[in-house]
Design an enzyme around this catalytic site. Structure first.
Site, PDB file in Angstrom:
ATOM      1  N   LEU A 175      24.683  76.926  71.079  1.00 50.51           N
ATOM      2  CA  LEU A 175      24.089  77.353  69.796  1.00 50.51           C
ATOM      3  C   LEU A 175      25.061  77.047  68.660  1.00 50.51           C
ATOM      4  CD1 LEU A 175      21.954  80.522  70.396  1.00 50.51           C
ATOM      5  CD2 LEU A 175      21.402  78.106  70.605  1.00 50.51           C
ATOM      6  N   HIS A 176      25.030  75.776  68.254  1.00 42.65           N
ATOM      7  CA  HIS A 176      25.972  75.307  67.223  1.00 42.65           C
ATOM      8  C   HIS A 176      25.870  76.104  65.923  1.00 42.65           C
ATOM      9  CE1 HIS A 176      26.631  71.777  69.734  1.00 42.65           C
ATOM     10  NE2 HIS A 176      25.325  71.547  69.758  1.00 42.65           N
ATOM     11  N   ASP A 177      24.698  76.031  65.286  1.00 42.43           N
ATOM     12  CA  ASP A 177      24.574  76.547  63.920  1.00 42.43           C
ATOM     13  C   ASP A 177      24.801  78.058  63.793  1.00 42.43           C
ATOM     14  OD1 ASP A 177      24.148  73.988  62.984  1.00 42.43           O
ATOM     15  OD2 ASP A 177      21.968  74.136  63.107  1.00 42.43           O
TER      16      ASP A 177
END
Ligand code: BDR
Ligand code: CA
Length: 309
Positions: free
Chosen positions: A237-239
């Protein structure tokens, strides 16, 4: 509590949408504007997605369309990750609001001018809008409390060996941001690839039982499917890490570094080169308490209400 005024700038995108879900659920943040940017999909698609996501989450602030292309480079999209719509998967509500008449830069400028407190910009796509704001309104820099962005990677890239997608799409914009003198927090692949949400966590989210929980669980499954084929044990979950950095910094390990953007390299265009040979221009997140992050995600979904029985 004195909430932090924030502008959400992104290209939703499954992980952008989950980042916005965390932001809206947090009592620490006050969302003053949402701006779309061209990245995961075209500006028309990311704007439509931004409106649908904000309708789902009951985000009531103005939403403005951003720049249709990067500052200098041709546009580049990521349908392999997010689908043809830019946000494939569960059915979403149609937009319940009208698009703001202002474009992104002017809406951001208005929010900054009208805010008594400095405003934090959370940027989860290419940095085109943020750079355009800094170039058009340098006088407003003191009104920006911080830019917390997802992008780059000190150790490696994902779209090329050297470059991460958000920076690769618009390296010139990232260069403007990094040289702006505004306080910056970078959450790059070094930390975001540790922010793994596992299939068992998807079920914890789904079990919360409300509408947002169901949609977020479906988004996680969709996003994971692409990464599973690449060998990831969960969905990175980058963002959301760019939001975690503001609401739960205790979950993160960071280091102050000088980060420079490679804009000219034949093989390394879009690389974020981090070092300590010059004064630091960014706090760079490098590690995360994964279990704490997963718990935060489940708690955030719970903030949207209990299931109707
Ligand atoms: C970044 O690229 C996009 O596809 C994601 O939304 C994230 O912002 C990860 O490289
Ligand atoms: Ca994104």
């Amino acid at each position: 509590m004195n909430r932090i005024p924030v502008i959400l700038d992104g290209d939703p995108g499954h992980d952008d949408a989950i980042a916005w879900m965390l932001a809206k659920a947090s009592p620490m943040l006050d969302i003053r504007a949402v701006t779309s940017v061209c990245g995961n999909q075209t500006i028309e698609k990311t704007t439509y997605n931004a409106m649908r996501v904000c309708t789902l989450l009951s985000v009531g602030c103005p939403i403005a369309m951003g720049k249709p292309t990067p500052l200098m480079a041709p546009p580049m999209n990521a349908p392999s990750v997010h689908g043809q719509s830019g946000l494939d998967g569960p059915k979403l509500p149609e937009p319940a609001m009208l698009l703001c008449e202002l474009r992104s830069v002017e809406l951001m400028a208005k929010v900054l001018r009208e805010s008594e407190q400095p405003v934090t910009i959370i940027a989860t796509g290419p940095q085109t809008n943020v750079a355009a704001l800094l170039l058009a309104h340098p006088e407003l820099k003191p009104k920006i409390g911080r830019i917390s962005f997802m992008g780059g990677g000190i150790a490696h890239g994902n779209w090329t060996p050297a470059a991460e997608f958000n920076i690769l799409v618009d390296p010139e914009a990232a260069d403007v941001v990094m040289k702006s003198g505004v306080p910056i927090t970078m959450s790059g692949l070094d930390v975001t690839e540790q922010a793994l949400i596992y299939p068992a966590d998807f079920e914890r989210v789904r079990a919360v039982g409300n509408e947002v929980a169901r949609v977020v669980a479906d988004w996680l499954e969709f996003f994971y499917e692409f990464h599973r084929k690449l060998g990831y044990p969960g969905a990175p979950l980058h963002d959301p890490v760019a939001v975690v950095s503001l609401i739960r910094p205790d979950l993160l390990q960071s280091k102050d570094l000088c980060v420079e953007i490679e804009t000219k390299g034949e093989y390394c265009r879009g690389a974020t080169v981090g070092h300590d040979r010059a004064p630091a221009n960014a706090r760079v997140n490098l590690g995360i308490d994964r279990d704490g992050f997963a718990d935060l995600l489940v708690e955030a979904v719970r903030a949207y209400g209990e299931a109707r029985v």
